[in-house]
Design an enzyme around this catalytic site. Sequence first.
Site: not given
Length: 332
Positions: A90, A118-120
Amino acid sequence: PMVRGQSVYFSVYNRGKKSICLDLRNPKGKQVLAALVPKADIVLENFRPGVMAAMGFAYEQLRELNPGIILVSVSGFGQYGPYRDRPAFDSLGQAMGGLMALTGQPEGHPVGTASSVVDRYTALHATIGALAALRHRERTGEGQLVDVCLLDSALTMVEIPTSYFLATGAEGGEGGRPPYRAKDGWVVIAAAGRDMAARLMTIVGGPADDTPLAGSSPAGDRRAKIEAWCSAHTIDEVCAALHEAGVPAAPVRTIPEVAKDPHLWEREMLVKMEDAVAGEMYLPGATVKLSKTPARVGAVPTPGQHTDEVLGRLLGYDRAALDAHRTAGAIA
């Protein structure tokens, strides 16, 4: 972070799932996956590009097993492009996508967010892509490959200043969003629009002109007026006055304050559940509320807890077959 021997990450991200342990470097493990693919709608993988192909499960190979299969590939930089083979997490997406340079500005230095945003975002894009692919298959019978990555998702978070720069050659459009200090803490004010800005400036004693005011980054003299007014009032006083005037405002809360918010508890966004390892855990509830098919939060599995159940139900493995695969190290 651990709670009584249980990983909070594991609990939060695996609640409601069934868990099987399958060794995809074991030939018999590969055979099990190959047998599962025709029973599946979607295969989701989070390896670097090329790993699935090296294991014998590239999209073309999966399609031979199931023409309608949808492969959702989530990676750092996508299935093609100069960076495709690089590993990423991320924080790299935040850094390379420009988000880190904007966060903390104009009052500080680049700052990464405390949450893996950013992962989400990438997970949501993967979900949206999977749903679109399912709809396409419903109409045509065809599966497809869905390619999403961290850097692409990070760019969508800075698309306004990026588009502005490409059109004008100048930086601008969005910056950091620093809060305002009140007597007893911090508050965010988002007077995004001429009417809201005018009402805000009337309250704080500034000029109520029609210059657009981005709630967290107004021009210096106007921000000084707002700062002075906020510093003379408590958070509750600031929020009450602005809410009455129809100007969005909110306190900057600590995690303990968030965890006690009655609104979140009423919406069942925080739920208490039994956990096989920790005994009891507090986990997030269902974010999307569906009227016809309401979600329920299922239990947290232990790794491999459902191996026998899933392979028995989907593939018809009896006890002898399960024992043979376990002895071979293909399943656990």
